[in-house]
Write a protein that holds these residues in place. Structure first.
Motif, PDB file in Angstrom:
ATOM      1  N   MET A 138       0.958  -1.233  -0.073  1.00 36.35           N
ATOM      2  CA  MET A 138       0.201   0.098   0.083  1.00 36.35           C
ATOM      3  C   MET A 138       0.961   1.207   0.030  1.00 36.35           C
ATOM      4  SD  MET A 138      -2.791   1.169   2.769  1.00 36.35           S
ATOM      5  CE  MET A 138      -1.562   1.469   4.054  1.00 36.35           C
ATOM      6  N   ALA A 139       0.320   2.290  -0.801  1.00 38.32           N
ATOM      7  CA  ALA A 139       1.094   3.573  -0.884  1.00 38.32           C
ATOM      8  C   ALA A 139       0.364   4.599  -0.641  1.00 38.32           C
ATOM      9  CB  ALA A 139       2.138   3.707  -2.050  1.00 38.32           C
ATOM     10  N   THR A 140       0.684   5.757   0.205  1.00 43.27           N
ATOM     11  CA  THR A 140      -0.206   6.761   0.514  1.00 43.27           C
ATOM     12  C   THR A 140       0.606   8.231   0.349  1.00 43.27           C
ATOM     13  OG1 THR A 140       0.331   6.907   2.925  1.00 43.27           O
ATOM     14  CG2 THR A 140      -1.502   5.323   2.003  1.00 43.27           C
ATOM     15  N   ASP A 141      -0.195   9.018   0.055  1.00 42.86           N
ATOM     16  CA  ASP A 141       0.194  10.303   0.030  1.00 42.86           C
ATOM     17  C   ASP A 141      -0.659  11.430   0.055  1.00 42.86           C
ATOM     18  OD1 ASP A 141       3.174  11.586  -0.570  1.00 42.86           O
ATOM     19  OD2 ASP A 141       1.706  13.056  -1.293  1.00 42.86           O
ATOM     20  N   ILE A 142      -0.640  12.795   0.739  1.00 38.16           N
ATOM     21  CA  ILE A 142      -1.571  13.787   0.889  1.00 38.16           C
ATOM     22  C   ILE A 142      -1.876  14.463  -0.290  1.00 38.16           C
ATOM     23  CG2 ILE A 142       0.065  15.582   1.589  1.00 38.16           C
ATOM     24  CD1 ILE A 142      -1.948  16.483   3.563  1.00 38.16           C
ATOM     25  N   ASP A 143      -0.907  14.298  -1.417  1.00 36.45           N
ATOM     26  CA  ASP A 143      -1.003  15.319  -2.521  1.00 36.45           C
ATOM     27  C   ASP A 143      -1.833  14.486  -3.535  1.00 36.45           C
ATOM     28  OD1 ASP A 143      -0.474  16.742  -4.784  1.00 36.45           O
ATOM     29  OD2 ASP A 143       1.541  17.281  -4.514  1.00 36.45           O
ATOM     30  N   ASP A 144      -2.896  14.778  -4.205  1.00 36.33           N
ATOM     31  CA  ASP A 144      -3.402  14.131  -5.441  1.00 36.33           C
ATOM     32  C   ASP A 144      -2.610  14.180  -6.529  1.00 36.33           C
ATOM     33  OD1 ASP A 144      -5.896  13.202  -4.288  1.00 36.33           O
ATOM     34  OD2 ASP A 144      -6.437  15.248  -4.175  1.00 36.33           O
ATOM     35  N   GLY A 145      -2.036  15.332  -6.904  1.00 36.60           N
ATOM     36  CA  GLY A 145      -1.236  15.317  -7.984  1.00 36.60           C
ATOM     37  C   GLY A 145       0.068  14.368  -7.819  1.00 36.60           C
ATOM     38  N   ALA A 146       0.659  14.122  -6.806  1.00 33.26           N
ATOM     39  CA  ALA A 146       1.779  13.087  -6.799  1.00 33.26           C
ATOM     40  C   ALA A 146       1.194  11.756  -6.990  1.00 33.26           C
ATOM     41  CB  ALA A 146       2.278  13.315  -5.354  1.00 33.26           C
ATOM     42  N   LEU A 147       0.033  11.482  -6.713  1.00 34.20           N
ATOM     43  CA  LEU A 147      -0.608  10.135  -6.561  1.00 34.20           C
ATOM     44  C   LEU A 147      -0.849   9.929  -8.194  1.00 34.20           C
ATOM     45  CD1 LEU A 147      -2.865   9.873  -3.394  1.00 34.20           C
ATOM     46  CD2 LEU A 147      -0.865   8.745  -3.817  1.00 34.20           C
ATOM     47  N   LEU A 148      -1.223  10.852  -8.763  1.00 29.16           N
ATOM     48  CA  LEU A 148      -1.720  10.693 -10.216  1.00 29.16           C
ATOM     49  C   LEU A 148      -0.337  10.417 -10.910  1.00 29.16           C
ATOM     50  CD1 LEU A 148      -4.055  13.620 -10.975  1.00 29.16           C
ATOM     51  CD2 LEU A 148      -4.849  11.032 -11.107  1.00 29.16           C
ATOM     52  N   LYS A 149       0.657  11.032 -10.647  1.00 30.95           N
ATOM     53  CA  LYS A 149       2.205  10.823 -11.279  1.00 30.95           C
ATOM     54  C   LYS A 149       2.526   9.569 -11.060  1.00 30.95           C
ATOM     55  CE  LYS A 149       3.484  15.765 -11.451  1.00 30.95           C
ATOM     56  NZ  LYS A 149       4.662  16.814 -10.851  1.00 30.95           N
ATOM     57  N   GLN A 194      -3.879  10.237   1.820  1.00 34.10           N
ATOM     58  CA  GLN A 194      -3.916  10.185   3.292  1.00 34.10           C
ATOM     59  C   GLN A 194      -3.165  11.321   3.709  1.00 34.10           C
ATOM     60  OE1 GLN A 194      -1.179   7.193   5.207  1.00 34.10           O
ATOM     61  NE2 GLN A 194      -3.097   6.584   6.462  1.00 34.10           N
ATOM     62  N   ASN A 195      -3.667  11.927   4.923  1.00 37.16           N
ATOM     63  CA  ASN A 195      -3.210  12.777   5.872  1.00 37.16           C
ATOM     64  C   ASN A 195      -2.662  11.931   6.967  1.00 37.16           C
ATOM     65  OD1 ASN A 195      -2.479  14.665   7.840  1.00 37.16           O
ATOM     66  ND2 ASN A 195      -3.687  16.151   6.920  1.00 37.16           N
ATOM     67  N   LEU A 196      -1.104  11.855   6.940  1.00 40.88           N
ATOM     68  CA  LEU A 196      -0.636  11.062   7.967  1.00 40.88           C
ATOM     69  C   LEU A 196      -0.959  11.532   9.509  1.00 40.88           C
ATOM     70  CD1 LEU A 196       3.019  10.508   6.653  1.00 40.88           C
ATOM     71  CD2 LEU A 196       1.241   8.961   6.713  1.00 40.88           C
ATOM     72  N   LEU A 197      -1.152  13.107   9.640  1.00 37.87           N
ATOM     73  CA  LEU A 197      -1.260  13.607  10.934  1.00 37.87           C
ATOM     74  C   LEU A 197      -2.766  13.411  11.474  1.00 37.87           C
ATOM     75  CD1 LEU A 197       0.874  16.677  10.493  1.00 37.87           C
ATOM     76  CD2 LEU A 197       1.525  14.722  12.234  1.00 37.87           C
ATOM     77  N   THR A 198      -3.640  13.140  10.648  1.00 36.37           N
ATOM     78  CA  THR A 198      -4.989  13.248  11.164  1.00 36.37           C
ATOM     79  C   THR A 198      -5.820  11.946  10.765  1.00 36.37           C
ATOM     80  OG1 THR A 198      -5.728  14.474   8.786  1.00 36.37           O
ATOM     81  CG2 THR A 198      -5.421  15.707  10.616  1.00 36.37           C
ATOM     82  N   ASP A 199      -5.359  11.192   9.684  1.00 41.00           N
ATOM     83  CA  ASP A 199      -6.056  10.090   9.503  1.00 41.00           C
ATOM     84  C   ASP A 199      -5.606   8.849  10.341  1.00 41.00           C
ATOM     85  OD1 ASP A 199      -7.404  11.323   7.465  1.00 41.00           O
ATOM     86  OD2 ASP A 199      -6.134  10.908   5.731  1.00 41.00           O
ATOM     87  N   ARG A 200      -6.446   7.916  10.411  1.00 48.25           N
ATOM     88  CA  ARG A 200      -6.161   6.642  11.107  1.00 48.25           C
ATOM     89  C   ARG A 200      -5.509   5.615  10.436  1.00 48.25           C
ATOM     90  NH1 ARG A 200     -11.518   3.874  13.457  1.00 48.25           N
ATOM     91  NH2 ARG A 200      -9.863   2.479  14.169  1.00 48.25           N
ATOM     92  N   PHE A 201      -4.517   4.884  11.003  1.00 50.87           N
ATOM     93  CA  PHE A 201      -3.724   4.057  10.258  1.00 50.87           C
ATOM     94  C   PHE A 201      -4.175   2.543  10.211  1.00 50.87           C
ATOM     95  CE2 PHE A 201       0.410   6.420  11.105  1.00 50.87           C
ATOM     96  CZ  PHE A 201       0.052   7.529  10.284  1.00 50.87           C
ATOM     97  N   GLU A 202      -4.036   1.772   9.131  1.00 51.76           N
ATOM     98  CA  GLU A 202      -4.311   0.458   9.114  1.00 51.76           C
ATOM     99  C   GLU A 202      -3.463  -0.179  10.035  1.00 51.76           C
ATOM    100  OE1 GLU A 202      -4.459  -1.829   5.502  1.00 51.76           O
ATOM    101  OE2 GLU A 202      -5.852  -0.532   4.773  1.00 51.76           O
TER     102      GLU A 202
END
Length: 267
Positions: A138-149, A194-202
């Motif tokens: 699984m890979a997560t990031d807060i930036d939609d643009g980065a995820l699209l790339k 995902q926002n690391l600081l506010t979202d829950r982690f699996e």
């Protein structure tokens, strides 16, 4: 100004920070203020806005500008196999140990994955070790643009400079001046916002990779994140951090230092 004279607050920037948190959930106050403000001031001035208030109003109406703000905020600079000797330790020592203690599916997470170089490096190493079929990445990031790339999987040549030549030949195809990552391996990585600081982690991860991100956070934000990462690891699981992100007193999080920049959750 003397050394002990207080720094005057900037109400324009403070208002910007509050507006961003209210509209996006991103709290810029969790990032080191001097670095963040300098970075965003450069972008604001480059775009021709005299105040952060005007910059914020424009961002809320202009999606490309908002994505540029996120890109500048999160420093989306990454490479495959960054610091190669650390990835060799992962390949030669950490993964065999994880495979021994968990004969089932390995749960692997690339946190703050930027444009995909890190999770795709994981996929290549797992494939080379014949372990990809028994791993869930699984890979997560807060930036939609980065995820699209990341999902597109097209990269400039310099981002491949540390990839072993044989590995690069197996998993990249040249397309003009760019290189496309293997479609077969791309399918093995699941990307999410995902926002690391506010979202829950699996929970239940065998391996969490979060490198070259923590250096931008305040000490309070780092402490919160290390607690969350430790809680989401299985006993015996590993947290892999960047080369400037040594954890002092890892025991307070239920972690112990293993190899350099690898921390194991205490059994």
């Amino acid at each position: 100004m003397t050394e002990h004279e207080p720094v005057l607050e900037d109400p324009d920037y403070i208002g910007f920070v509050r507006s961003i948190e209210r509209s996006t959930g991103i709290n810029l106050a969790d990032y080191k203020e001097a670095q963040m403000k300098r970075r965003l001031t450069t972008l604001r001035m480059k775009k021709g806005f005299e105040t952060f208030s005007a910059f914020y109003d424009a961002m809320m109406k202009d999606k490309p500008l908002f994505h540029e703000f996120l890109d500048r905020m999160t420093i989306n600079v990454s490479e495959f196999w960054r610091n190669p000797n650390r990835w060799e330790v992962l390949r030669d020592k950490i993964l065999p140990e994880l495979a021994k203690q968990n004969p089932g599916v390995l749960k692997v997470w690339s946190a703050a994955c930027s444009t995909g170089e890190e999770p795709y490096t994981l996929a290549m190493i797992l494939a080379e070790q014949n372990m990809l079929g028994r791993a869930r990445i699984m890979a997560t990031d807060i930036d939609d643009g980065a995820l699209l790339k990341a999902k597109e999987g097209l990269y400039v040549e310099r981002s491949l400079k540390d990839v072993p030549s044989g590995v690069a030949a197996r998993y990249f195809k040249e397309e003009g001046s760019l290189y496309r990552f293997s479609e077969n391996l791309k399918k093995e990585v699941s990307f999410h916002k995902q926002n690391l600081l506010t979202d829950r982690f699996e929970a239940g991860h065998d391996l969490i990779v979060c490198r070259n991100v923590m250096i931008y956070f305040t000490e309070g934000a780092k402490h919160k994140l290390y607690q969350k990462f430790a809680a989401s690891l299985k006993p015996g699981g590993f947290l892999f951090v960047g080369s400037t992100e040594q954890i002092f007193n890892p025991g307070q999080y239920g972690l112990e230092s293993n190899e350099t920049f690898f921390y194991r959750k205490i059994q």
